[in-house]
Design a protein around this motif. Structure first.
Motif, short mmCIF file in Angstrom:
data_model
loop_
_atom_site.label_atom_id
_atom_site.label_comp_id
_atom_site.label_asym_id
_atom_site.label_seq_id
_atom_site.Cartn_x
_atom_site.Cartn_y
_atom_site.Cartn_z
N GLN A 124 0.98 -1.08 -0.07
CA GLN A 124 0.10 0.07 0.30
C GLN A 124 0.84 1.28 0.50
OE1 GLN A 124 -3.06 0.66 2.79
NE2 GLN A 124 -3.24 -2.05 2.89
N VAL A 125 0.73 2.12 -0.99
CA VAL A 125 1.10 3.50 -0.71
C VAL A 125 0.74 4.62 -0.87
CG1 VAL A 125 3.04 4.68 -2.21
CG2 VAL A 125 3.37 2.70 -2.62
N HIS A 126 0.29 5.47 -0.36
CA HIS A 126 -0.44 6.49 0.33
C HIS A 126 0.63 8.17 -0.40
CE1 HIS A 126 -3.56 4.54 2.58
NE2 HIS A 126 -3.08 4.01 1.81
N GLY A 127 -0.38 8.87 -1.31
CA GLY A 127 0.65 9.48 -1.24
C GLY A 127 2.32 9.70 -2.11
N GLY A 128 2.98 8.39 -2.14
CA GLY A 128 4.21 8.03 -2.34
C GLY A 128 5.19 7.80 -1.38
N GLN A 129 4.09 7.33 -0.24
CA GLN A 129 4.54 6.63 0.63
C GLN A 129 4.09 4.82 1.46
OE1 GLN A 129 7.10 8.24 2.58
NE2 GLN A 129 7.14 10.41 0.46
N ILE A 130 5.88 4.32 1.86
CA ILE A 130 4.97 3.03 1.67
C ILE A 130 4.43 3.13 3.06
CG2 ILE A 130 5.50 0.62 1.83
CD1 ILE A 130 7.41 1.23 -0.52
N VAL A 131 3.32 2.81 3.14
CA VAL A 131 2.41 2.33 4.10
C VAL A 131 2.20 1.36 4.79
CG1 VAL A 131 1.26 4.46 4.20
CG2 VAL A 131 0.09 2.21 3.42
N GLU A 132 2.16 0.04 3.84
CA GLU A 132 2.34 -1.48 4.36
C GLU A 132 2.17 -2.25 3.34
OE1 GLU A 132 -0.94 -4.00 5.56
OE2 GLU A 132 -1.05 -2.03 5.59
N GLN A 133 3.62 -3.43 3.58
CA GLN A 133 3.74 -4.30 2.66
C GLN A 133 3.56 -5.73 2.93
OE1 GLN A 133 7.86 -2.64 2.35
NE2 GLN A 133 8.14 -4.00 1.01
N GLY A 134 3.58 -6.63 2.47
CA GLY A 134 4.16 -8.81 3.07
C GLY A 134 3.42 -9.55 1.65
N SER A 135 3.41 -10.26 2.36
CA SER A 135 2.77 -11.81 1.77
C SER A 135 1.26 -11.99 1.76
CB SER A 135 3.47 -12.68 2.11
OG SER A 135 3.07 -12.82 3.56
N ALA A 136 0.67 -12.21 0.81
CA ALA A 136 -0.82 -12.18 0.55
C ALA A 136 -1.18 -13.06 -0.34
CB ALA A 136 -0.87 -11.17 0.02
N GLY A 137 -2.25 -13.46 0.43
CA GLY A 137 -2.76 -15.28 -0.38
C GLY A 137 -3.30 -14.33 -1.92
N CYS A 138 -3.38 -14.60 -2.68
CA CYS A 138 -4.36 -13.94 -4.43
C CYS A 138 -3.83 -14.90 -5.30
CB CYS A 138 -3.79 -12.19 -4.25
SG CYS A 138 -1.84 -12.72 -4.99
N PRO A 139 -5.12 -14.97 -6.44
CA PRO A 139 -4.59 -15.69 -7.35
C PRO A 139 -3.36 -14.88 -8.61
CG PRO A 139 -6.57 -14.07 -7.84
CD PRO A 139 -6.58 -13.93 -6.42
#
Length: 344
Positions: A124-139
Motif C-alpha cells: 500500500q502506497v499513499h501519496g508516494g509513501q509506503i504504508v504497508e507491505q508483506g505477503s498475501a494470498g491472491c490468485p
C-alpha cells in the motif's frame, strides 16, 4: 524568487500531472501494464466514476515479490533495458512512470502473484509513501486499487468533472482497448453495475457490436492490405514493406456527425494522427454528405524501428519515419473496401 531545487514530494506530484489527468488516464496506464503482462482477462471496477475507487484486475504474469518495491520507483521498468531498446520497443509501456505517478496523487493498494509462485505479495502506497507491505494470498496476476485520486492535490481534484462524466471517459478507454485487443476479455463495472463486457474470442465485429450495436456491426466492411505499394519504389516502398492494415470501415450509408467512432491503432497502440484520419475520410470522396464522417476500426502493424513512440507525454501520438507513405497505403486499403461495396 531565487532559483532552487524542488523538494521530492512536489516534483513527484508535478511529474504525476503529466501522466495522470483524470481517472481515465490512470485506467489507461494500468490496462497497458496488464496487457504488457500477457493478460487474457482484464476487469475494471469503478466507484463514483473512478474518483473514489478505480480497480484493475488481470490474470497476467504478475510481479515477483522481490521486485514489488521497485514497481513504485520512478523510471523502473521491465520493458526496456537501455536507450537503444527505444528504437524497437513493442510494448505499450516503457517509461516506468505509471505506478509511481498514480501513487503520488492517490492511495494505491497492489496485490500480485507471479507465475509459479506459491503465494503473492501486497503493498500500500499513499501519496508516494509506503504504508504497508508483506505477503498475501491472491490468485495469479495483479490487482491494483486506486482510491481517492488527487486526495493530496485538491487543486487538481476540483477540476475533475462529475462522476458520471469521468466514468464515461473510463468507459471510452476500456472500449478502445477492447477494439485494439479483441482477443482479450474486458469487463467494466461501475457502482456494481456491468457497463461493458467483451468475450475475448478475437472477433473484432463482436466488440464493435457490443460497443456500437449490432446494426453498426452489420454495416461494416472488412479492410485488409499488406506490403508496400507495388507502384512507386525507393525509400517510401521500403518503409511500408512491413505495413499491414486490417480492420473494418462503415458503408457509405452509415456515418456519424463527429469523428468519435474513428479508431486507429498502430502496433496495438491507440493513436491520434490527423494525417491518417484524413486519409481514411478522403477514401470516401463524395460518398458522404458534408459534415458526416465514417466509422472505422483500423489496425496498422509496422516495423517498430519505423516508429517513434516517445513523442507524447501520454503516448497518444507516434512519429512515423514516413507518415505520407503510410497514409497513402491506408487510403488505398479503405478505398478498396469502399469501392467493392459501392463501385464507381
Amino acid at each position: 524568487m531565487p532559483i532552487r531545487l524542488l523538494d521530492a514530494d512536489s516534483a513527484a506530484k508535478i511529474a504525476a500531472g503529466e501522466v495522470v489527468e483524470r481517472p481515465a488516464s490512470a485506467a489507461k496506464e494500468l490496462i497497458e501494464n496488464a496487457i504488457d503482462a500477457g493478460a487474457t482477462d482484464i476487469r475494471v471496477d469503478l466507484r463514483d466514476g473512478g474518483l473514489s475507487l478505480l480497480r484493475v484486475v488481470d490474470n497476467g504474469c504478475g510481479i515477483p515479490s522481490d521486485e514489488l518495491g521497485l514497481a513504485f520507483e520512478r523510471h523502473a521498468t521491465s520493458k526496456i533495458g537501455s536507450i537503444d531498446d527505444l528504437a524497437t520497443v513493442a510494448t505499450l509501456g516503457f517509461r516506468g512512470e505509471a505506478l509511481p505517478s498514480i501513487a503520488a496523487v492517490a492511495q494505491v493498494s497492489l496485490a500480485s502473484r507471479a507465475e509459479g509462485a506459491a503465494s503473492g505479495c501486497h503493498m500500500q502506497v499513499h501519496g508516494g509513501q509506503i504504508v504497508e507491505q508483506g505477503s498475501a494470498g491472491c490468485p495469479p496476476g495483479t490487482s491494483v486499487s486506486v482510491r481517492e485520486l488527487f486526495f493530496n492535490t485538491p487543486a487538481r481534484r476540483k477540476f475533475l468533472k462529475t462522476p458520471l462524466a469521468e466514468g464515461g471517459q473510463v468507459t471510452r478507454v476500456v472500449g478502445q482497448f477492447a477494439l485494439a485487443y479483441p482477443g482479450i476479455g474486458f469487463s467494466l463495472t461501475a457502482d456494481g453495475k456491468t457497463v461493458f463486457q467483451s468475450s475475448g474470442r478475437g472477433q473484432l465485429l463482436d466488440v464493435v457490436a457490443r460497443l456500437y450495436g449490432p446494426e453498426v456491426a452489420r454495416g461494416m466492411l472488412p479492410v485488409e492490405l499488406s506490403g508496400a505499394d507495388p507502384g512507386p519504389s525507393g525509400r517510401a516502398a521500403a518503409e511500408t514493406a512491413s505495413l499491414v492494415v486490417r480492420g473494418c470501415v462503415s458503408q457509405p450509408s452509415l456515418s456519424r456527425s463527429s469523428r468519435a467512432q474513428l479508431s486507429l491503432f498502430v502496433n496495438g497502440r491507440c493513436i491520434q494522427a490527423r494525417g491518417l484520419l484524413h486519409a481514411i475520410e478522403e477514401a470516401y470522396a463524395s460518398l458522404l454528405m458534408v459534415g458526416r464522417h465514417p466509422l472505422a476500426v483500423l489496425h496498422l502493424s509496422l516495423d517498430p524501428s519505423l516508429l517513434d513512440v516517445n513523442v507524447h507525454p501520454a503516448k497518444a501520438e507516434v512519429k512515423f519515419a514516413n507518415e505520407r507513405a503510410v497514409a497513402s497505403r491506408l487510403h488505398q486499403a479503405v478505398h478498396a473496401a469502399v469501392a467493392r461495396y459501392a463501385p464507381v
